[in-house]
Design a protein around this motif. Sequence first.
Motif, mmCIF file in Angstrom:
data_model
loop_
_atom_site.group_PDB
_atom_site.id
_atom_site.type_symbol
_atom_site.label_atom_id
_atom_site.label_comp_id
_atom_site.label_asym_id
_atom_site.label_seq_id
_atom_site.Cartn_x
_atom_site.Cartn_y
_atom_site.Cartn_z
ATOM 1 N N ARG A 1 0.834 -1.203 0.000
ATOM 2 C CA ARG A 1 0.000 0.000 0.000
ATOM 3 C C ARG A 1 0.874 1.261 0.000
ATOM 4 N NH1 ARG A 1 -2.338 -0.745 4.496
ATOM 5 N NH2 ARG A 1 -4.071 -2.008 3.768
ATOM 6 N N GLY A 2 1.921 1.244 0.824
ATOM 7 C CA GLY A 2 2.806 2.397 0.870
ATOM 8 C C GLY A 2 3.559 2.612 -0.420
ATOM 9 N N MET A 3 3.939 1.543 -1.098
ATOM 10 C CA MET A 3 4.678 1.689 -2.348
ATOM 11 C C MET A 3 3.795 2.244 -3.454
ATOM 12 S SD MET A 3 7.136 -1.091 -4.203
ATOM 13 C CE MET A 3 8.240 -0.965 -2.791
ATOM 14 N N ILE A 4 2.545 1.844 -3.485
ATOM 15 C CA ILE A 4 1.618 2.378 -4.485
ATOM 16 C C ILE A 4 1.466 3.884 -4.301
ATOM 17 C CG2 ILE A 4 -0.794 2.386 -5.246
ATOM 18 C CD1 ILE A 4 -0.890 -0.597 -4.695
ATOM 19 N N LYS A 5 1.342 4.315 -3.043
ATOM 20 C CA LYS A 5 1.230 5.748 -2.769
ATOM 21 C C LYS A 5 2.526 6.475 -3.122
ATOM 22 C CE LYS A 5 -2.233 5.482 0.923
ATOM 23 N NZ LYS A 5 -2.511 5.767 2.363
ATOM 24 N N LYS B 1 4.535 5.827 -5.405
ATOM 25 C CA LYS B 1 4.654 5.949 -6.858
ATOM 26 C C LYS B 1 3.723 7.012 -7.418
ATOM 27 C CE LYS B 1 7.803 2.982 -8.222
ATOM 28 N NZ LYS B 1 8.928 3.339 -9.102
ATOM 29 N N GLY B 2 2.997 7.696 -6.539
ATOM 30 C CA GLY B 2 2.154 8.804 -6.975
ATOM 31 C C GLY B 2 0.728 8.436 -7.318
ATOM 32 N N VAL B 3 0.328 7.190 -7.054
ATOM 33 C CA VAL B 3 -1.043 6.756 -7.332
ATOM 34 C C VAL B 3 -1.830 6.862 -6.027
ATOM 35 C CG1 VAL B 3 -2.513 4.909 -8.205
ATOM 36 C CG2 VAL B 3 -0.190 5.184 -9.093
ATOM 37 N N ASP C 1 -5.281 7.058 -5.636
ATOM 38 C CA ASP C 1 -6.637 6.515 -5.615
ATOM 39 C C ASP C 1 -6.688 5.246 -4.755
ATOM 40 O OD1 ASP C 1 -9.187 5.646 -6.047
ATOM 41 O OD2 ASP C 1 -9.117 5.878 -8.229
ATOM 42 N N PRO C 2 -7.443 5.234 -3.651
ATOM 43 C CA PRO C 2 -7.500 4.053 -2.781
ATOM 44 C C PRO C 2 -8.123 2.839 -3.456
ATOM 45 C CG PRO C 2 -9.170 5.649 -2.127
ATOM 46 C CD PRO C 2 -8.299 6.331 -3.145
ATOM 47 N N ARG C 3 -8.912 3.090 -4.516
ATOM 48 C CA ARG C 3 -9.547 1.977 -5.218
ATOM 49 C C ARG C 3 -8.530 1.114 -5.948
ATOM 50 N NH1 ARG C 3 -13.953 5.362 -8.476
ATOM 51 N NH2 ARG C 3 -12.066 6.611 -8.710
ATOM 52 N N VAL C 4 -7.357 1.673 -6.225
ATOM 53 C CA VAL C 4 -6.316 0.902 -6.898
ATOM 54 C C VAL C 4 -5.841 -0.223 -5.993
ATOM 55 C CG1 VAL C 4 -4.013 0.986 -7.904
ATOM 56 C CG2 VAL C 4 -5.583 2.891 -8.250
ATOM 57 N N TYR C 5 -5.578 0.110 -4.728
ATOM 58 C CA TYR C 5 -5.136 -0.924 -3.785
ATOM 59 C C TYR C 5 -6.228 -1.970 -3.585
ATOM 60 C CZ TYR C 5 -3.813 -3.228 0.526
ATOM 61 O OH TYR C 5 -3.526 -4.186 1.470
ATOM 62 N N GLN C 6 -7.483 -1.543 -3.497
ATOM 63 C CA GLN C 6 -8.588 -2.486 -3.337
ATOM 64 C C GLN C 6 -8.672 -3.443 -4.523
ATOM 65 O OE1 GLN C 6 -12.050 -0.057 -2.740
ATOM 66 N NE2 GLN C 6 -11.327 0.785 -0.787
ATOM 67 N N ALA C 7 -8.450 -2.893 -5.731
ATOM 68 C CA ALA C 7 -8.496 -3.729 -6.935
ATOM 69 C C ALA C 7 -7.353 -4.742 -6.933
ATOM 70 C CB ALA C 7 -8.430 -2.855 -8.180
ATOM 71 N N THR D 1 6.705 5.493 -14.217
ATOM 72 C CA THR D 1 5.487 6.290 -14.001
ATOM 73 C C THR D 1 4.267 5.382 -14.132
ATOM 74 O OG1 THR D 1 5.492 6.901 -16.342
ATOM 75 C CG2 THR D 1 6.508 8.454 -14.769
ATOM 76 N N PRO D 2 3.997 4.585 -13.109
ATOM 77 C CA PRO D 2 2.859 3.667 -13.198
ATOM 78 C C PRO D 2 1.525 4.407 -13.207
ATOM 79 C CG PRO D 2 3.744 3.682 -10.989
ATOM 80 C CD PRO D 2 4.675 4.497 -11.817
ATOM 81 N N THR D 3 0.565 3.855 -13.897
ATOM 82 C CA THR D 3 -0.792 4.384 -13.933
ATOM 83 C C THR D 3 -1.728 3.346 -13.322
ATOM 84 O OG1 THR D 3 -1.214 3.470 -16.132
ATOM 85 C CG2 THR D 3 -0.270 5.701 -16.016
ATOM 86 N N VAL D 4 -2.984 3.732 -13.164
ATOM 87 C CA VAL D 4 -3.971 2.797 -12.628
ATOM 88 C C VAL D 4 -4.073 1.562 -13.516
ATOM 89 C CG1 VAL D 4 -6.408 2.474 -12.078
ATOM 90 C CG2 VAL D 4 -5.282 4.637 -11.507
#
Length: 232
Positions: A81-85, A87-89, A91-97, A155-158
């Motif tokens: 979860r911390g790494m996703i954040k 990386k600049g993403v 949206d909390p729905r990304v982690y849920q997905a 630069t990861p995206t959703v």
Amino acid sequence: MTANTAQGKRVRKYYLELERRLRNGDLTLAGEVVGNYDTNSDVHTQVLLRTDTATSGGPPEWVTLWKEARGDQKQMGKVMRGMIKAKGVKDPRVYQAVENIHNQSVWNFDGWTRQFLKENGVKVSAAAEAMNKNQLNVREQFSDTFCKRLMDMDTPTVQSIRKLAEEIKLATLPYTKFHELQEYKPKHDEKGNPVPCGKRARQIESAHRRSQKRLATIERCKALNVRHAATG
């Protein structure tokens, strides 16, 4: 036991039965596990009635292993979860997905975790509570692989994050199928309802603590009897 209630009568009858069996030389209750019904929370638990030193060894090994695997999986989830954040993403729905794809890779289902659990009659706050030790280890490895590959993305995206999770899922499914980890196989209570691993682990630990209290009470009674015999 002297309370004029249904539960009080049940307890009194139970101890009378124990006394009858003891007088008849029946000592089989030394290692018996019986059901216990909690009227306040409307749940059934199992109570360990052992009163010998064998209970000092603790709960079964699988309980300890499950708790360790659950802790490792939780920690790895926080890292992911911390790494996703980072990386600049945001949206909390990304982690849920991604977490949902995690569960799909373990249990091999389509759709959303909440629906899958509902269809299997499982009531848990987190899907990992319903997983066994091996399934938790798979989820931890999934998160570890995901983090390592996410670290290499500039630069990861959703969309790219979801695609990465799907790729790891496809690589994981053959392993879970081979080891038959993709099926949810819970134990069941007296009513036939599935009991998740997390709940079972806590029930067994609670029963062990009660058993340890009984042992301590017996030891205190023995010490008092010895003291009275010495002074009497």
